[in-house]
Design an enzyme around this catalytic site. Structure first.
Site, PDB file in Angstrom:
ATOM      1  N   HIS B 191     -13.788  17.727  26.291  1.00 27.81           N
ATOM      2  CA  HIS B 191     -13.150  17.811  24.874  1.00 27.81           C
ATOM      3  C   HIS B 191     -11.793  18.726  25.271  1.00 27.81           C
ATOM      4  O   HIS B 191     -10.744  18.586  24.551  1.00 27.81           O
ATOM      5  CB  HIS B 191     -14.056  18.594  23.965  1.00 27.81           C
ATOM      6  CG  HIS B 191     -14.945  17.378  23.511  1.00 27.81           C
ATOM      7  ND1 HIS B 191     -14.932  16.672  22.799  1.00 27.81           N
ATOM      8  CD2 HIS B 191     -16.453  17.785  24.131  1.00 27.81           C
ATOM      9  CE1 HIS B 191     -16.192  15.913  22.875  1.00 27.81           C
ATOM     10  NE2 HIS B 191     -16.840  16.550  23.617  1.00 27.81           N
ATOM     11  N   GLU B 433     -16.017  -1.708  25.736  1.00 28.89           N
ATOM     12  CA  GLU B 433     -16.142  -0.960  26.805  1.00 28.89           C
ATOM     13  C   GLU B 433     -17.483  -0.930  27.603  1.00 28.89           C
ATOM     14  O   GLU B 433     -17.788  -0.558  28.715  1.00 28.89           O
ATOM     15  CB  GLU B 433     -16.119   0.576  26.286  1.00 28.89           C
ATOM     16  CG  GLU B 433     -16.973   0.915  24.858  1.00 28.89           C
ATOM     17  CD  GLU B 433     -16.607   2.216  24.230  1.00 28.89           C
ATOM     18  OE1 GLU B 433     -15.791   3.034  24.955  1.00 28.89           O
ATOM     19  OE2 GLU B 433     -16.975   2.480  23.316  1.00 28.89           O
ATOM     20  N   ASP B 457     -14.506   4.157  29.531  1.00 34.60           N
ATOM     21  CA  ASP B 457     -15.746   4.048  29.667  1.00 34.60           C
ATOM     22  C   ASP B 457     -16.376   2.666  30.415  1.00 34.60           C
ATOM     23  O   ASP B 457     -17.123   2.551  30.907  1.00 34.60           O
ATOM     24  CB  ASP B 457     -16.541   4.119  28.242  1.00 34.60           C
ATOM     25  CG  ASP B 457     -16.892   5.378  27.940  1.00 34.60           C
ATOM     26  OD1 ASP B 457     -17.056   5.601  26.724  1.00 34.60           O
ATOM     27  OD2 ASP B 457     -16.570   6.377  28.810  1.00 34.60           O
ATOM     28  N   CYS B 504      -6.695   0.830  25.053  1.00 38.55           N
ATOM     29  CA  CYS B 504      -6.461   2.191  24.530  1.00 38.55           C
ATOM     30  C   CYS B 504      -7.113   3.041  25.424  1.00 38.55           C
ATOM     31  O   CYS B 504      -7.116   4.515  25.142  1.00 38.55           O
ATOM     32  CB  CYS B 504      -7.156   2.629  23.124  1.00 38.55           C
ATOM     33  SG  CYS B 504      -8.943   2.305  22.988  1.00 38.55           S
TER      34      CYS B 504
END
Lengths: 114, 580
Positions: B191, B433, B457, B504
């Protein structure tokens, strides 16, 4: 009075070396004397009365230090210091010098008998 | 001077004053004091020494009484250091001669000693460093009083140095003043990394322990390009980095000029550049950079920055803000993509041995339907304000997608019954993903309105590599031929249907990969807003025909390293400005 440098060899014989407690006892002891004392280990030279500096020497068991003193009571100071080292900073010795926590510090050190 | 190596997670160079967060959240508020305050600051320091000394005496007496003198001895040592060593002199000199604040002077002096102790060969003696930090803490506590300032009350630009940042701390960083971040642990995808990218500030994570070697207020350099951190930089290094920072600024200014120009290849083929965002506030960045829309709105921070589950209004307000600000441009909102461990208000799963393969994301949402419904309701309500699309993450089977769509249909019915407006034709897509989704992509394209390839991922799952695991990070390569094949398969399947597809993951924001991605057939890329100008620059400098050739050659290669080198070479050739 004699202003020449007095010196004495000190051998670190306790297992933990000159640890926090030991360095504290040294500093307290030397405050009872007027002499200026320095400790030398190899190329390093520190004020023996400053616990931070003494600790930074990192003097370990088996190592040798040189104590150098200047001033009127230099011999007495070195003698006391020598005893502290010889007795491995034992509580008993500290007590005799009136160095233990809580005791009044303004009494002159009485040399132990016997 | 000391240089640390870590993982570069957010690019750029930052030079500034350190704000050091220790485990108690202490920090040094300022480095210097005004000349006419020197006397009073010295007094304040003496008072702190006095108070700290009395406190230590009390502790000593207490411990000696309870446990014996031997245990009280360590306090004697602290007292000795406090009252009789050079500490006092050194600090007072720093205050008087150099106008350092007592806090900074104390920290600096004591940490220097701590360093000396740590370098001593004797194990016992090197442990005494802990005593030094203890004294430092005590003195700082007396100097700072009850005013323990955390990260919330910043008043000047700082570079935050910490062991780690909690997701809530990362989420709530004051973007006006935080100019860079370094943490001892952590890696890409954390994060902290995501927030640093969102804030567009340099960040280096996972450096290993170093906090005890730096004091708050000291100058630190963060090199987010190379993954380096410099403590106590010397003149030469400082000058070098200042020069680099200046170059960055110039390049940014040049790229700024591209803002209103379209992302068009030399043949005039239009590439849609969308933005990845984490916070509603970032939409301003998006518009400033000329984004064509929001390709991925990661909604996780609505959950992370909060103590309780965000209710429908919280979601709704955030989505409204984004949709309204983006005007009629598309906004793709991705539903909840977290594991339960990051969300305290959910029951913790018993088995957390493989969090990436466990109960998280869409799986967790399908097991906590009320929470899922809340988010979907808010998204649907916001869909009346613009062009909104829903994106389901981590879809691994057709069944999962159908289940998610069922919940969505149910929520729609509910809203209809209550006369609440929403876009009935709202488009629904999946994050591609999981490798199983790619293998079944021909079936998926029949049940989705669009696809979004999540290479972060996808790379992990395909190569079986945990990208937050320092030991295997070298194996994590989005340009691995296996991953490229999966991307190609997905793009092709979308093309045949046809439905739109974008990419993305972090790959999309790296100019070295743009030609490859265009060559594979992608015409939509969703990137961090800061990367838009660079990617646009590449688009405008190449021809699709060349990109196809680049892609063909890359796909024929056998390993990621060769492909990387090749792609960098091609970038240098076509956009010399980006060479390096």
């Amino acid at each position: 009075m004699c202003q020449f440098k007095q010196s004495r060899k000190l051998v670190v014989s306790n297992a933990e070396g000159v640890h926090a407690r030991a360095a504290t006892l040294i500093a307290k002891l030397l405050r009872k004397f007027q002499a200026k004392v320095e400790l030398v280990k190899g190329a390093e030279r520190v004020e023996a009365g400053d616990v931070l500096q003494v600790l930074s020497l990192g003097a370990a068991c088996g190592e040798e230090l040189l104590a150098e003193a200047w001033g009127p009571d230099a011999p007495a100071a070195l003698e006391a210091l020598g005893r502290l080292f010889d007795q491995q900073f034992e509580d008993e010795v500290a007590r005799q010098f009136g160095l233990v926590a809580g005791e009044r510090q303004d009494v002159e050190a009485e040399p132990p008998t016997g | 001077m000391k240089q640390l190596r870590g993982i570069a997670v957010s690019p750029g160079v930052a030079i500034g004053e350190a704000l050091v967060m220790d485990t108690e959240g202490f920090r040094i508020p300022r480095r210097f004091v005004a000349r006419d305050a020197v006397e009073s600051e010295r007094e304040r320091f003496r008072a702190a020494i006095g108070a700290a000394g009395r406190e230590i005496e009390e502790n000593r007496d207490l411990v000696s009484r309870e446990l014996g003198e031997k245990y009280g001895a360590i306090f004697e040592a602290h007292l000795e250091i406090l009252r009789h060593s050079r500490l006092r002199e050194d600090v007072e000199e720093m205050i008087t001669q150099r106008h350092y604040s007592p806090e900074y002077a104390v920290s600096r002096t004591l940490r220097r000693y701590a360093q000396v102790f740590r370098n001593l060969r004797s194990h016992y003696l090197s442990e005494r460093a802990a005593d030094i930090f203890d004294i430092e803490k005590r003195l700082l506590r007396h100097l700072l009083g009850r005013r323990r300032e955390g990260l919330a009350q910043l008043t000047s630009p700082v570079l935050v140095l910490a062991h780690d940042l909690m997701p809530s701390e990362a989420a709530n960083l004051d973007r006006r003043f935080v100019r860079g971040i370094v943490t001892e642990v952590g890696g890409p995808g954390s994060h902290t990394a995501i927030v640093a990218e969102a804030l567009e500030i340099p960040a280096v994570l996972g450096t290993g322990p170093f906090l005890t070697e730096v004091s708050g207020g000291e100058t630190v350099i963060i090199d987010g390009d190379q993954g380096l951190v410099v403590l106590h930089p010397d003149e030469e290094t400082l000058a070098r980095y200042q020069h680099e920072a200046e170059e960055h600024r110039c390049l940014a200014a040049r790229l700024e000029q591209l803002r209103d120009l379209p992302a068009e290849t030399k043949e005039g083929e239009r590439i849609k550049l969308l933005a990845n965002i984490e916070f509603p506030e970032e939409v301003e960045h998006c518009l400033a950079r000329g984004a064509d829309g929001v390709g991925l709105y990661r909604t996780e921070f609505l959950y992370l920055g909060a103590k309780t589950e965000p209710d429908e209004e919280v979601h709704y307000q955030a989505y409204c803000q984004v949709v309204r600000t983006m005007g009629g441009r598309p906004v793709v909102i991705r539903t909840f993509d977290l594991g339960a461990d990051k969300v305290p208000h959910l029951p913790q799963p018993e088995d957390q041995r493989n969090p990436f393969l466990g109960l998280r994301s869409i799986r967790l949402a399908l097991r906590n339907v009320p929470m899922f419904r809340t988010q979907l309701r808010a998204i649907l309500r916001a869909s009346t304000l613009g062009q909104v699309k829903i994106l389901f993450p981590l879809i691994s089977t057709l069944l999962e997608l159908r289940q998610a769509k069922l919940v969505l249909a149910d929520v729609m019915e509910d809203l209809e019954e209550h006369g609440v407006e929403f876009d009935r034709q709202i488009e629904v897509g999946i994050m591609v993903e999981v490798p199983s989704a790619v293998m079944m992509i021909d079936r998926f394209v029949e049940e989705c309105d669009f696809l979004s390839i999540g290479t972060n991922d996808l790379t992990q799952y395909t190569l079986a590599v945990d990208r937050s695991n320092k030991d295997v990070i070298p194996l994590y390569n989005p340009t691995d031929p296996a991953v490229l094949k999966l991307i190609a398969m997905t793009v092709e399947a979308a093309r045949r249907r046809p439905i739109p597809v974008n990419l993305c993951g972090q790959m999309s924001g790296n100019p070295a990969y743009t030609m490859l991605l265009l060559g594979l057939g992608l015409r939509q890329l969703s990137v961090p807003p800061a990367a838009i100008p660079e990617i646009k620059r590449v688009c405008r400098s190449v021809r699709v025909a060349d990109c196809r050739q680049v892609a063909e050659r890359a796909m024929a290669m056998e390993n990621a390293r060769d492909i990387e080198l090749f792609l960098r070479g091609e970038l240098r050739r076509h956009v010399p400005e980006f060479g390096a």
